[in-house]
Design a protein around this motif. Structure first.
Motif, PDB file in Angstrom:
ATOM      1  N   ILE A 130       0.844  -1.202   0.000  1.00 39.39           N
ATOM      2  CA  ILE A 130       0.000   0.000   0.000  1.00 39.39           C
ATOM      3  C   ILE A 130       0.878   1.250   0.000  1.00 39.39           C
ATOM      4  O   ILE A 130       0.665   2.172  -0.795  1.00 39.39           O
ATOM      5  N   GLN A 131       1.876   1.272   0.888  1.00 43.65           N
ATOM      6  CA  GLN A 131       2.769   2.428   0.982  1.00 43.65           C
ATOM      7  C   GLN A 131       3.474   2.673  -0.343  1.00 43.65           C
ATOM      8  O   GLN A 131       3.571   3.813  -0.808  1.00 43.65           O
ATOM      9  N   GLU A 132       3.943   1.607  -0.981  1.00 42.69           N
ATOM     10  CA  GLU A 132       4.638   1.724  -2.267  1.00 42.69           C
ATOM     11  C   GLU A 132       3.706   2.301  -3.340  1.00 42.69           C
ATOM     12  O   GLU A 132       4.085   3.172  -4.105  1.00 42.69           O
ATOM     13  N   LYS A 133       2.467   1.848  -3.355  1.00 44.30           N
ATOM     14  CA  LYS A 133       1.486   2.328  -4.343  1.00 44.30           C
ATOM     15  C   LYS A 133       1.199   3.817  -4.129  1.00 44.30           C
ATOM     16  O   LYS A 133       1.155   4.596  -5.083  1.00 44.30           O
ATOM     17  N   VAL A 134       1.017   4.208  -2.865  1.00 39.77           N
ATOM     18  CA  VAL A 134       0.721   5.604  -2.522  1.00 39.77           C
ATOM     19  C   VAL A 134       1.928   6.495  -2.841  1.00 39.77           C
ATOM     20  O   VAL A 134       1.775   7.615  -3.338  1.00 39.77           O
ATOM     21  N   ASP A 135       3.135   5.974  -2.572  1.00 37.97           N
ATOM     22  CA  ASP A 135       4.354   6.761  -2.781  1.00 37.97           C
ATOM     23  C   ASP A 135       4.722   6.942  -4.250  1.00 37.97           C
ATOM     24  O   ASP A 135       5.345   7.942  -4.601  1.00 37.97           O
ATOM     25  N   THR A 136       4.350   5.991  -5.094  1.00 34.21           N
ATOM     26  CA  THR A 136       4.823   6.015  -6.480  1.00 34.21           C
ATOM     27  C   THR A 136       3.781   6.487  -7.488  1.00 34.21           C
ATOM     28  O   THR A 136       4.059   6.508  -8.686  1.00 34.21           O
ATOM     29  N   ASN A 137       2.599   6.868  -7.016  1.00 30.93           N
ATOM     30  CA  ASN A 137       1.545   7.358  -7.910  1.00 30.93           C
ATOM     31  C   ASN A 137       0.992   8.667  -7.381  1.00 30.93           C
ATOM     32  O   ASN A 137       0.720   8.781  -6.178  1.00 30.93           O
ATOM     33  N   ASP A 138       0.821   9.647  -8.253  1.00 27.58           N
ATOM     34  CA  ASP A 138       0.274  10.940  -7.819  1.00 27.58           C
ATOM     35  C   ASP A 138      -1.135  10.797  -7.271  1.00 27.58           C
ATOM     36  O   ASP A 138      -1.495  11.434  -6.287  1.00 27.58           O
ATOM     37  N   VAL A 139      -1.954   9.969  -7.934  1.00 25.03           N
ATOM     38  CA  VAL A 139      -3.335   9.761  -7.505  1.00 25.03           C
ATOM     39  C   VAL A 139      -3.607   8.260  -7.508  1.00 25.03           C
ATOM     40  O   VAL A 139      -3.349   7.582  -8.499  1.00 25.03           O
ATOM     41  N   VAL A 140      -4.111   7.763  -6.380  1.00 29.59           N
ATOM     42  CA  VAL A 140      -4.427   6.335  -6.244  1.00 29.59           C
ATOM     43  C   VAL A 140      -5.826   6.200  -5.666  1.00 29.59           C
ATOM     44  O   VAL A 140      -6.170   6.871  -4.685  1.00 29.59           O
ATOM     45  N   LEU A 141      -6.611   5.313  -6.274  1.00 25.42           N
ATOM     46  CA  LEU A 141      -7.936   4.995  -5.750  1.00 25.42           C
ATOM     47  C   LEU A 141      -7.965   3.517  -5.388  1.00 25.42           C
ATOM     48  O   LEU A 141      -7.845   2.658  -6.255  1.00 25.42           O
ATOM     49  N   PHE A 142      -8.076   3.241  -4.084  1.00 22.79           N
ATOM     50  CA  PHE A 142      -8.296   1.884  -3.612  1.00 22.79           C
ATOM     51  C   PHE A 142      -9.803   1.680  -3.686  1.00 22.79           C
ATOM     52  O   PHE A 142     -10.565   2.427  -3.062  1.00 22.79           O
ATOM     53  N   MET A 143     -10.215   0.685  -4.474  1.00 26.67           N
ATOM     54  CA  MET A 143     -11.639   0.556  -4.783  1.00 26.67           C
ATOM     55  C   MET A 143     -12.031  -0.900  -4.934  1.00 26.67           C
ATOM     56  O   MET A 143     -11.169  -1.781  -5.032  1.00 26.67           O
ATOM     57  N   LYS A 144     -13.325  -1.142  -4.963  1.00 28.75           N
ATOM     58  CA  LYS A 144     -13.852  -2.466  -5.263  1.00 28.75           C
ATOM     59  C   LYS A 144     -14.055  -2.516  -6.772  1.00 28.75           C
ATOM     60  O   LYS A 144     -14.888  -1.793  -7.308  1.00 28.75           O
ATOM     61  N   THR A 199      -9.370  22.685  -6.263  1.00 31.13           N
ATOM     62  CA  THR A 199      -8.314  23.412  -5.561  1.00 31.13           C
ATOM     63  C   THR A 199      -7.196  22.466  -5.135  1.00 31.13           C
ATOM     64  O   THR A 199      -6.013  22.772  -5.311  1.00 31.13           O
ATOM     65  N   LEU A 200      -7.569  21.311  -4.609  1.00 33.54           N
ATOM     66  CA  LEU A 200      -6.576  20.324  -4.186  1.00 33.54           C
ATOM     67  C   LEU A 200      -5.709  19.894  -5.371  1.00 33.54           C
ATOM     68  O   LEU A 200      -4.481  19.883  -5.276  1.00 33.54           O
ATOM     69  N   PHE A 201      -6.354  19.544  -6.479  1.00 36.95           N
ATOM     70  CA  PHE A 201      -5.599  19.114  -7.662  1.00 36.95           C
ATOM     71  C   PHE A 201      -4.692  20.239  -8.165  1.00 36.95           C
ATOM     72  O   PHE A 201      -3.549  20.002  -8.546  1.00 36.95           O
ATOM     73  N   GLU A 202      -5.197  21.472  -8.166  1.00 38.02           N
ATOM     74  CA  GLU A 202      -4.379  22.607  -8.611  1.00 38.02           C
ATOM     75  C   GLU A 202      -3.172  22.796  -7.696  1.00 38.02           C
ATOM     76  O   GLU A 202      -2.048  22.963  -8.169  1.00 38.02           O
TER      77      GLU A 202
END
Length: 120
Positions: free
Chosen positions: A8-22, A98-101
């Motif tokens: 999980i940490q690796e995925k969050v660290d290496t991608n600008d935007v991550v969606l953990f989803m079903k 705003t967050l994305f900007e």
């Protein structure tokens, strides 16, 4: 750190935007995941999707990782943003724009405005 936590940490660290989803962004497997993926897809955000249904360790691990009980979960530049209700509120208020900007994440502002127009 557990293996799932490390993944999980690796995925969050290496991608600008991550969606953990079903499910996946192409084929969400629940309404809440579909709603968040739909927003991101519609406004043209490049993001990595993680199907928690494919790995029980990730499915339970993400809830511990974020200390958030539900899925989907959106991360932007390493920061946990929230689930479906929070992403929906942020989309409708303009806070997500705003967050994305602020984070330098490309998105289609006109598409985001269209979502707000159709939900006002």
């Amino acid at each position: 750190m557990s293996d799932a936590n490390a993944q999980i940490q690796e995925k969050v660290d290496t991608n600008d935007v991550v969606l953990f989803m079903k499910g996946t962004k192409e084929m969400p497997q629940c309404g809440f995941s579909s709603k968040v993926a739909g927003v991101l897809n519609y406004i043209g955000v490049e993001y990595s999707d993680v199907n928690v249904l494919a790995d029980d360790a990730i499915r339970s691990g993400i809830k511990e990782f974020s200390d958030w009980p539900t899925i989907p979960q959106l991360y932007v530049k390493g920061e946990f943003i929230g689930g479906c209700d929070i992403v929906t509120e942020m989309t409708l208020s303009g806070e997500l724009d705003t967050l994305f900007e602020e984070k330098g994440v490309a998105f289609n502002k006109e598409a985001a405005d269209t979502i707000r127009e159709h939900n006002s």
